[in-house]
Design an enzyme around this catalytic site. Structure first.
Site, PDB file in Angstrom:
ATOM      1  N   CYS A 166       0.838  -1.203   0.000  1.00 55.51           N
ATOM      2  CA  CYS A 166       0.000   0.000   0.000  1.00 55.51           C
ATOM      3  C   CYS A 166       0.875   1.255   0.000  1.00 55.51           C
ATOM      4  CB  CYS A 166      -0.925   0.011   1.209  1.00 55.51           C
ATOM      5  SG  CYS A 166      -2.016   1.452   1.266  1.00 55.51           S
TER       6      CYS A 166
ATOM      7  N   ASP B  47      -2.251  -2.989 -14.308  1.00 56.86           N
ATOM      8  CA  ASP B  47      -2.643  -2.531 -15.658  1.00 56.86           C
ATOM      9  C   ASP B  47      -3.335  -3.578 -16.519  1.00 56.86           C
ATOM     10  OD1 ASP B  47      -1.631  -0.076 -15.086  1.00 56.86           O
ATOM     11  OD2 ASP B  47       0.193  -0.276 -16.264  1.00 56.86           O
TER      12      ASP B  47
ATOM     13  N   LYS C 129       1.242  -9.510  -0.441  1.00 53.07           N
ATOM     14  CA  LYS C 129       1.185  -8.676  -1.651  1.00 53.07           C
ATOM     15  C   LYS C 129       2.255  -7.596  -1.531  1.00 53.07           C
ATOM     16  CE  LYS C 129      -2.193  -6.394  -4.684  1.00 53.07           C
ATOM     17  NZ  LYS C 129      -1.720  -5.028  -4.877  1.00 53.07           N
TER      18      LYS C 129
END
Length: 665
Positions: free
Chosen positions: A390, A511, A430
């Protein structure tokens, strides 16, 4: 025209042939290529109207819980010249509750009694409440209460904004649509899971919850750290100890009782640490038997704060997603039993198996205790994911999120602590490519993750923290890391102490907004799957395209049906009372802040439109398509009125981006 961009040929009649300036608009770098008949022009020389504003995709990972931090100070002139740009940092979209609220005892029973009697601050007379209640909702899409229609009864009772559809307004008798047995079947197919028991939550609030496993693993981790510190400072430590002992001998009589007690406690603690170190230093002390996690070629929706709520995830499941994640939950509020944080692990029954809970933390004890609390109190969880990517400044300054990339040893301790306490729930992580642009560090971090932890999966976002969304994701580097992970796994297999570990799932992220991207990335056989974030917000049917391996030109009516499903799921979740409808409308607008960005395939000269390409102002093939593509938040409210009725005066919504805040004259 940019000479590096090829000119796109297109059929056009002589009267439709665009001028040079129109062609410039259509082929400029970073601009979506649209057919000229759909571009809106506002002057005689052929220049298009300016776009409403740039998109700032930090919304993907920012919520109202985190965005109240002070904005950077901007000097007067610059601030005035850009007053319509950037984010509304201090927006407050909390909805107003009813002034004349009905007592909860009377919500479904007109003859109920309240133990507070006249001291109760809520309304007890149902007819009096109904006389002051806001007008009912009746729309073309929801002529009757959707919750009552799907469950056979409405939990909102007299508070429901569709009350007349399931109540005799003369006798005030509430009606059920089905018999009890039928309603039970409907509930089994449509209910929410992962509700924490009220008493267990109260134990967390009062600090009575027993974190037995966390306390033990933290003690082991502390022992390992202390031993490493001692080994690194052996000579210095010896000299210090000698000097200290000399001082103690010289001043034996002056040492206080309290100091002696403290020294004894420290000695006992150090002996305990030494004992734990000798017991576990040659073992994978954090290893636990886990359920198998299979992400291979699964269609995964990324954790999305604010917009990745339960109704949206349920919508994505209906549209083909296999794996969904909760919004990012902060570890400390989870440990403290905060209601708002414990609302985040809730999921719809259709999400499990395949539902993960993501947490953010800055310390090992936070990670371990949050994971233990989750494992002990919720059952519908397939994995617990540590957010180490994050980019939000507030979390980064606290040492959470992507700050863990700068301290991989701490990240590893967090993951090992989580792995020990999470019972049979796998732990995943992540990460990003790094924190600073031009300094990727994911290769070195993944090596340590493979060799020093038991993570079941690693997800890599192909950008650094510093890049945010200003540049495209680096999929070449993501592929390089995927290949390296398999090399590290082979190295692990050669070590007899490490070879029991399962194959680590590796997922790429960044993306991906069309099916061609999906399959292109999966050509790398070392990549298990691709996680989709913004692409699934802008185009929720992306996984239908993945399955069909073709683009789908959804009509405006088909897209409106998707919004209808979202609204139906929202009312199932937040309720059909006045406050619930306000919540539904608010999050509908949050969803529209991404959904409106879809540029219909039929109006494009070149497709697909990339995520970092922005269209000039355009009109759709019909009025509804134009409305669905509006950047004006007032138009989002108009769309919401199709489902939730007229916006009342108490409703509050401030869009994330100031460029969406203008009103159309």
């Amino acid at each position: 025209m940019d000479p590096s961009q090829p000119q796109v040929k297109r059929p056009a009649s002589s009267d439709e042939q665009p001028s040079a300036k129109k062609t410039d608009t259509a082929t400029s770098k970073g601009i979506a290529h649209l057919k000229p008949e759909f571009i809106l022009f506002n002057d005689q020389n052929g220049s298009s109207r300016p776009m409403a504003g740039e998109y700032n995709d930090e919304e993907e990972s920012t919520s109202s819980r985190l965005e109240s931090q002070p904005a950077n100070q901007i000097k007067g002139k610059k601030q005035n010249s850009k007053k319509k740009r950037g984010q509304n940092k201090n927006r407050d979209n909390r909805q107003v509750r009813e002034q004349h609220a009905l007592c909860s005892k009377f919500v479904t029973n007109v003859d109920a009694t309240c133990s507070f009697d006249t001291k109760c601050r809520y309304v007890h007379d149902v007819r009096e409440y109904l006389s002051k209640k806001a007008p009912e909702i009746k729309t073309e899409f929801f002529p009757i209460c959707p919750v009552w229609q799907s469950l056979g009864h409405c939990p909102m009772g007299y508070k429901c904004c569709f009350l007349s559809s399931h109540c005799n307004m003369e006798t005030l008798e509430l009606k059920d649509l089905y018999e009890v047995d039928e309603r039970k079947k409907l509930y089994e197919a449509n209910h929410e899971i992962n509700h924490i028991d009220g008493e267990r939550k109260y134990d967390l609030i009062k600090r009575r919850f027993s974190f037995t496993k966390s306390d033990y693993i933290l003690e082991i981790i502390d022992a390992m750290q202390q031993e490493n510190r001692d080994l690194m400072n052996t000579s210095k430590g010896s000299e210090t100890t000698t000097d200290a002992n000399a001082g103690e001998d010289a001043n034996d009589e002056k040492v206080s009782f309290q100091a002696t007690e403290k020294q004894n406690q420290l000695t006992e603690k150090r002996e305990r640490q030494r004992e734990l170190y000798l017991k576990y230093h040659d073992t994978r002390f954090f290893a636990q038997e886990k359920r198998k996690l299979d992400l291979h070629h699964k269609k995964i929706v990324s954790p999305l704060t604010t917009v990745g709520n339960l109704p949206y995830r349920r919508l994505m499941r209906k549209l083909g997603a296999d794996v969904t994640y909760s919004e990012m939950a902060l570890a400390v509020p989870l440990i403290q039993g905060t209601n708002s944080e414990w609302a985040l692990p809730k999921a719809h029954c259709s999400e499990f198996p395949g539902f993960g809970v993501q947490i953010a933390c800055s310390k090992t004890w936070q990670a371990a205790k949050a994971a233990e609390a989750l494992a002990a109190n919720v059952t519908g969880v397939s994995e617990i994911n540590l957010n180490s990517g994050c980019p939000i400044d507030l979390l980064y300054r606290q040492g959470s999120g992507s700050a863990l990339l700068d301290n991989p040893a701490r990240m590893i301790r967090c993951l090992n602590g989580m792995n020990y306490v999470s019972n049979d729930i796998p732990v995943t992580v992540k990460i990003r490519t790094g924190t600073r642009e031009g300094h990727p560090i994911a290769l070195s971090i993944t090596k340590r993750l493979v060799l020093e932890t038991d993570v079941a999966a690693i997800t890599l976002h192909g950008r650094t923290r510093q890049q945010r969304y200003t540049k495209s994701a680096d999929w070449d580097y993501v592929g390089e890391v995927a290949n390296a992970v398999r090399t590290y796994e082979a190295e692990r297999q050669e070590n007899k102490n490490l070879r029991d570990g399962q194959k680590i799932q590796f997922v790429g992220n960044g993306d991906c907004n069309n099916w061609e991207d999906w399959y292109k990335h999966l050509e790398n056989k070392n990549m298990d799957s691709v996680m989709v974030a913004r692409g699934a917000l802008i185009k929720p049917w992306i996984f239908e395209e993945v399955d069909a391996q073709q683009y789908m030109d959804k009509s405006s009516k088909e897209r409106l049906e998707i919004l209808k499903d979202y609204c139906k799921f929202a009312m199932d979740h937040w309720g059909t009372d006045q406050y619930g409808i306000s919540q539904c409308r608010r999050f509908f607008c949050e969803f529209m802040s991404f959904f409106h960005r879809y540029v219909p395939m039929g109006i494009c000269e070149r497709y697909p439109v990339l995520l970092n390409e922005r269209p000039p102002n355009w009109k759709g093939r019909d009025d509804l398509e134009t409305l669905l593509g509006s950047t004006d938040s007032n138009d989002w409210l108009k769309l919401s009125e199709m489902f939730f009725g007229k916006v009342n005066d108490e409703f509050v919504f401030t869009p994330k981006h100031k460029s969406n805040s203008f009103a159309t004259n």
